[in-house]
Design a protein around this motif. Sequence first.
Motif: not given
Length: 273
Positions: A168-186
């Motif tokens: 939930a914490s990281r999902a909130a970060e990704l949805l609120l900030l919308g910052e893109p991330f790369g394949a390595d992070k995925a």
Amino acid sequence: MARVADQTEGPAVVLERDADDASVAIVTMNRPGRRNALTVELKVALRDALREVADDTSVRAVVLAGTGKSFCVGQDLGEHAEALRAGAGSSFDTVEQHYNPIVTAIAGMPKPVIAAINGGAVGAGLGFALACDLRVAAEGATFGTAFAAIGLTADSGLSATLVHSVGASRAAELLLLGEPFGADKALEWGLVRAVLPPEEMLSGAVELARKLAAGPTVAYAEIKKAIAFGAVSPLPEVLAAEGAAQSRLGLTNDHAGAVEAFLAKRRPSFEGR
């Protein structure tokens, strides 16, 4: 090796069988000039293709892919702007008519679905990828939610699948900030199973689909249902559902044959029944 749809104007979605294993279906979004942005044409074609392979009992595993440099960058905003001008009240009918049925078709598919992520997977494109059971990404692929940037919340099941995938914490970060991330992070977060060179990514996804297609597909269907149910249900209900599923699978030829094969120290052969 599966054929890749030509990167020219043609069918919005290409549905084909793997040349080496006809039980593997490849569903390819085919609007590379628009980065496979989701127009009504593409959404309808994708929904219908997924329903077709779901109902086809000769298909035992599915690969969802995109042509060009992107997997799918989400809603086509040009078309969306036209819909808003025509009537904001009805401009989101597409969620019920297209997005929800597409995600339901993927997640509810009674066979494994692998996302072959060749490039950008953004917004609903990310939602479609996370609705799949497994994901393989190309080096250089990028991911993002993008909804907040245009004043919207998530669709395509992302508010659930993202939480289940990264917490939930990281999902909130990704949805609120919308910052893109790369394949390595995925890969680090467990969103994808493997990151491969671009020229090997599709063949890697298809090879994984072949492996699954040769497996106990009836059990896979039950596993998919169990995971979905277990994610939202109390433990006593989960235990009861598991027991019922085991009883159903215990009556299959696949189970009986696999037990005999184990005792005989030979590789089992699964029929999907």
